[in-house]
Motif scaffolding. Sequence first.
Motif, PDB file in Angstrom:
ATOM      1  N   ASP A 136       0.824  -1.205   0.000  1.00 19.87           N
ATOM      2  CA  ASP A 136       0.000   0.000   0.000  1.00 19.87           C
ATOM      3  C   ASP A 136       0.861   1.259   0.000  1.00 19.87           C
ATOM      4  O   ASP A 136       0.563   2.232  -0.689  1.00 19.87           O
ATOM      5  N   GLU A 137       1.925   1.229   0.792  1.00 24.19           N
ATOM      6  CA  GLU A 137       2.807   2.394   0.878  1.00 24.19           C
ATOM      7  C   GLU A 137       3.487   2.653  -0.464  1.00 24.19           C
ATOM      8  O   GLU A 137       3.538   3.782  -0.951  1.00 24.19           O
ATOM      9  N   SER A 138       4.010   1.601  -1.078  1.00 24.79           N
ATOM     10  CA  SER A 138       4.701   1.745  -2.360  1.00 24.79           C
ATOM     11  C   SER A 138       3.731   2.174  -3.458  1.00 24.79           C
ATOM     12  O   SER A 138       4.039   3.059  -4.263  1.00 24.79           O
ATOM     13  N   LEU A 139       2.554   1.545  -3.484  1.00 23.01           N
ATOM     14  CA  LEU A 139       1.559   1.890  -4.500  1.00 23.01           C
ATOM     15  C   LEU A 139       1.097   3.331  -4.343  1.00 23.01           C
ATOM     16  O   LEU A 139       0.874   4.045  -5.326  1.00 23.01           O
ATOM     17  N   ASP A 140       0.972   3.771  -3.109  1.00 20.08           N
ATOM     18  CA  ASP A 140       0.553   5.140  -2.850  1.00 20.08           C
ATOM     19  C   ASP A 140       1.592   6.133  -3.385  1.00 20.08           C
ATOM     20  O   ASP A 140       1.244   7.133  -4.007  1.00 20.08           O
ATOM     21  N   ARG A 141       2.865   5.841  -3.150  1.00 13.11           N
ATOM     22  CA  ARG A 141       3.919   6.720  -3.654  1.00 13.11           C
ATOM     23  C   ARG A 141       3.936   6.747  -5.175  1.00 13.11           C
ATOM     24  O   ARG A 141       4.127   7.806  -5.791  1.00 13.11           O
ATOM     25  N   VAL A 142       3.732   5.583  -5.791  1.00 12.54           N
ATOM     26  CA  VAL A 142       3.721   5.523  -7.253  1.00 12.54           C
ATOM     27  C   VAL A 142       2.562   6.344  -7.811  1.00 12.54           C
ATOM     28  O   VAL A 142       2.722   7.104  -8.782  1.00 12.54           O
ATOM     29  N   LYS A 143       1.385   6.201  -7.221  1.00  8.13           N
ATOM     30  CA  LYS A 143       0.218   6.952  -7.717  1.00  8.13           C
ATOM     31  C   LYS A 143       0.408   8.454  -7.555  1.00  8.13           C
ATOM     32  O   LYS A 143      -0.013   9.243  -8.413  1.00  8.13           O
ATOM     33  N   LEU A 144       1.042   8.870  -6.471  1.00  7.89           N
ATOM     34  CA  LEU A 144       1.245  10.303  -6.249  1.00  7.89           C
ATOM     35  C   LEU A 144       2.260  10.904  -7.216  1.00  7.89           C
ATOM     36  O   LEU A 144       2.141  12.064  -7.602  1.00  7.89           O
ATOM     37  N   ARG A 145       3.258  10.101  -7.620  1.00  9.31           N
ATOM     38  CA  ARG A 145       4.341  10.634  -8.443  1.00  9.31           C
ATOM     39  C   ARG A 145       4.209  10.304  -9.924  1.00  9.31           C
ATOM     40  O   ARG A 145       5.051  10.725 -10.724  1.00  9.31           O
ATOM     41  N   ALA A 146       3.192   9.546 -10.306  1.00  9.40           N
ATOM     42  CA  ALA A 146       3.015   9.179 -11.705  1.00  9.40           C
ATOM     43  C   ALA A 146       2.801  10.427 -12.550  1.00  9.40           C
ATOM     44  O   ALA A 146       2.168  11.399 -12.103  1.00  9.40           O
ATOM     45  N   PRO A 147       3.315  10.445 -13.793  1.00  9.11           N
ATOM     46  CA  PRO A 147       3.275  11.662 -14.617  1.00  9.11           C
ATOM     47  C   PRO A 147       1.884  12.241 -14.836  1.00  9.11           C
ATOM     48  O   PRO A 147       1.660  13.413 -14.638  1.00  9.11           O
ATOM     49  N   LEU A 148       0.913  11.425 -15.234  1.00 15.04           N
ATOM     50  CA  LEU A 148      -0.418  11.945 -15.556  1.00 15.04           C
ATOM     51  C   LEU A 148      -1.443  11.633 -14.473  1.00 15.04           C
ATOM     52  O   LEU A 148      -2.184  12.507 -14.018  1.00 15.04           O
ATOM     53  N   ILE A 149      -1.458  10.380 -14.024  1.00 20.91           N
ATOM     54  CA  ILE A 149      -2.462   9.988 -13.037  1.00 20.91           C
ATOM     55  C   ILE A 149      -2.164  10.565 -11.664  1.00 20.91           C
ATOM     56  O   ILE A 149      -3.040  10.668 -10.811  1.00 20.91           O
ATOM     57  N   GLY A 150      -0.904  10.967 -11.426  1.00 26.75           N
ATOM     58  CA  GLY A 150      -0.544  11.529 -10.131  1.00 26.75           C
ATOM     59  C   GLY A 150      -1.326  12.794  -9.806  1.00 26.75           C
ATOM     60  O   GLY A 150      -1.759  13.001  -8.676  1.00 26.75           O
ATOM     61  N   VAL A 151      -1.518  13.646 -10.813  1.00 32.52           N
ATOM     62  CA  VAL A 151      -2.286  14.887 -10.611  1.00 32.52           C
ATOM     63  C   VAL A 151      -3.729  14.562 -10.240  1.00 32.52           C
ATOM     64  O   VAL A 151      -4.306  15.160  -9.326  1.00 32.52           O
ATOM     65  N   VAL A 152      -4.311  13.594 -10.943  1.00 31.35           N
ATOM     66  CA  VAL A 152      -5.695  13.194 -10.668  1.00 31.35           C
ATOM     67  C   VAL A 152      -5.810  12.654  -9.249  1.00 31.35           C
ATOM     68  O   VAL A 152      -6.720  13.021  -8.495  1.00 31.35           O
ATOM     69  N   PHE A 153      -4.885  11.799  -8.881  1.00 35.05           N
ATOM     70  CA  PHE A 153      -4.930  11.177  -7.558  1.00 35.05           C
ATOM     71  C   PHE A 153      -4.766  12.221  -6.457  1.00 35.05           C
ATOM     72  O   PHE A 153      -5.504  12.216  -5.470  1.00 35.05           O
ATOM     73  N   ARG A 154      -3.799  13.133  -6.607  1.00 40.08           N
ATOM     74  CA  ARG A 154      -3.574  14.148  -5.569  1.00 40.08           C
ATOM     75  C   ARG A 154      -4.793  15.045  -5.414  1.00 40.08           C
ATOM     76  O   ARG A 154      -5.241  15.327  -4.288  1.00 40.08           O
ATOM     77  N   HIS A 155      -5.337  15.511  -6.529  1.00 36.83           N
ATOM     78  CA  HIS A 155      -6.514  16.387  -6.446  1.00 36.83           C
ATOM     79  C   HIS A 155      -7.710  15.656  -5.839  1.00 36.83           C
ATOM     80  O   HIS A 155      -8.468  16.245  -5.049  1.00 36.83           O
ATOM     81  N   ALA A 156      -7.893  14.385  -6.201  1.00 37.39           N
ATOM     82  CA  ALA A 156      -9.035  13.629  -5.675  1.00 37.39           C
ATOM     83  C   ALA A 156      -8.909  13.436  -4.166  1.00 37.39           C
ATOM     84  O   ALA A 156      -9.894  13.574  -3.432  1.00 37.39           O
ATOM     85  N   LEU A 163     -11.605  21.509  -6.589  1.00 37.79           N
ATOM     86  CA  LEU A 163     -10.747  20.379  -6.928  1.00 37.79           C
ATOM     87  C   LEU A 163     -11.522  19.292  -7.667  1.00 37.79           C
ATOM     88  O   LEU A 163     -10.945  18.575  -8.491  1.00 37.79           O
ATOM     89  N   ASP A 164     -12.821  19.165  -7.391  1.00 35.06           N
ATOM     90  CA  ASP A 164     -13.629  18.218  -8.158  1.00 35.06           C
ATOM     91  C   ASP A 164     -13.628  18.576  -9.639  1.00 35.06           C
ATOM     92  O   ASP A 164     -13.520  17.705 -10.515  1.00 35.06           O
ATOM     93  N   VAL A 165     -13.768  19.862  -9.928  1.00 27.95           N
ATOM     94  CA  VAL A 165     -13.716  20.320 -11.325  1.00 27.95           C
ATOM     95  C   VAL A 165     -12.345  20.036 -11.925  1.00 27.95           C
ATOM     96  O   VAL A 165     -12.220  19.603 -13.081  1.00 27.95           O
ATOM     97  N   GLU A 166     -11.289  20.265 -11.140  1.00 29.31           N
ATOM     98  CA  GLU A 166      -9.935  20.002 -11.622  1.00 29.31           C
ATOM     99  C   GLU A 166      -9.730  18.513 -11.890  1.00 29.31           C
ATOM    100  O   GLU A 166      -9.042  18.140 -12.855  1.00 29.31           O
ATOM    101  N   VAL A 167     -10.294  17.663 -11.047  1.00 31.60           N
ATOM    102  CA  VAL A 167     -10.169  16.219 -11.257  1.00 31.60           C
ATOM    103  C   VAL A 167     -10.841  15.814 -12.568  1.00 31.60           C
ATOM    104  O   VAL A 167     -10.282  15.030 -13.350  1.00 31.60           O
ATOM    105  N   GLU A 168     -12.037  16.334 -12.810  1.00 31.71           N
ATOM    106  CA  GLU A 168     -12.736  15.999 -14.052  1.00 31.71           C
ATOM    107  C   GLU A 168     -11.950  16.478 -15.267  1.00 31.71           C
ATOM    108  O   GLU A 168     -11.853  15.766 -16.278  1.00 31.71           O
ATOM    109  N   ALA A 169     -11.370  17.678 -15.187  1.00 32.34           N
ATOM    110  CA  ALA A 169     -10.565  18.188 -16.302  1.00 32.34           C
ATOM    111  C   ALA A 169      -9.322  17.332 -16.504  1.00 32.34           C
ATOM    112  O   ALA A 169      -8.928  17.038 -17.650  1.00 32.34           O
TER     113      ALA A 169
END
Length: 403
Positions: free
Chosen positions: A247-267, A357-363
């Motif tokens: 969980d810890e490793s996956l969480d770090r990967v999701k936060l730092r991923a190039p495109l999905i990281g922004v979505v995850f952080r905003h969500a 941030l919901d609007v930002e996530v959708e964008a």
Amino acid sequence: MNVDVFRYTARSREGEVVAGVLRAESLRAATVDLQRRALFVTSLTAGSEKRRVRFPEIAGRRRREVLAVFRALSVLVRAGVPLRRALEVSVAHCGQRRLREALRAVVADVEHGSTLSAAFARRPTDFSRLQTAMIGAGEAGGVLDDVLDRIADVLEREHTVRKRLQAALVYPCVVAGAAMLLIFFLMVHVVPMFASLFERFSVPLPWPTRVLLDLGGVLRSANAMTIIPLAIGCIATLVKFFKPARDESLDRVKLRAPLIGVVFRHAVVARIARMLGALLRSGVGVLTAIDVVGPVSGSSTYQRALSQVSDSLRRGEGMHRALQETALFDPLTLALVGVGEESGSLDSMLLAAANYLDVEVEAAITALVSVLEPALIGAVGVVVAFIVFSIFLPLYGLIGSIT
């Protein structure tokens, strides 16, 4: 106080067979608890509560049922209906069996003098700490109907955002699934026909063709049908054993991923801001609200950050500065928190940040899908081109030798 787990089977007054799991201090206490729910016990044994696998459609249905329960409770309580009667109406209209049983247990507790928040707190697997804390604050302030309505609003907003994200990702998932089926069909049914042809005419095979034929042989072999499930089972066992590290490793990967990281952080930040705003507006203290939100934030990284924020607040620092020190919150959220602290409207500013941030996530999801679709099509094209190239390369040599 030792609390054991008991599995039971019983019948309701209407003759409906119900089964489930409850926690109690003893077998007698479990029997009394079931009798309070007006259930005729047919089987009651000590056991263990197994983690249930929830498929997305089942989990989605449960979330909709919980939302409907809180919305109905808020309407009934606001209309002056006694709480016990409102709960009974919710039980009658609940279509999810496990949730219906939990509500029956809540009705029994309320009948015996328990508060609604205490009854919910006894069932943490069915009702979250967020809901329990908000209801407790509503009971203390005499605004239970407003709090129930606010909980329904939070659940409805999260449900809406989740459905939009799922709808946006449907097409890429369909494309990926169809591509995998196409490639599997080519490797298992089409490639072998050419393999027998090349073998019959003793055609020299270049390395791409040899690689392709070897892969096709592995997929067609009976061993593959045994090895693949076995490998999946071993991987699943290891993943379950090392769940915290995973969980810890996956969480770090999701936060730092190039495109999905922004979505995850905003969500995640939107979820935190919405829950904090709802708790503060319901009358829950800031420190209690942060302690409640941390475990349900959806990210172990943000959970640790909120723990640091809680420590900073206990030292007398402001929330704006405490959030800024974590370096995990976007500038606009920090600015709104600062304004909310200065003006005394922190709850409103947090809810405004969540809506933004919901609007930002959708964008961000729309941008991600616009990039993902051509990338998937391109990847499929490359794989299919490799298969075609590997087959036709020796085929051209065969045709040339015949002519």
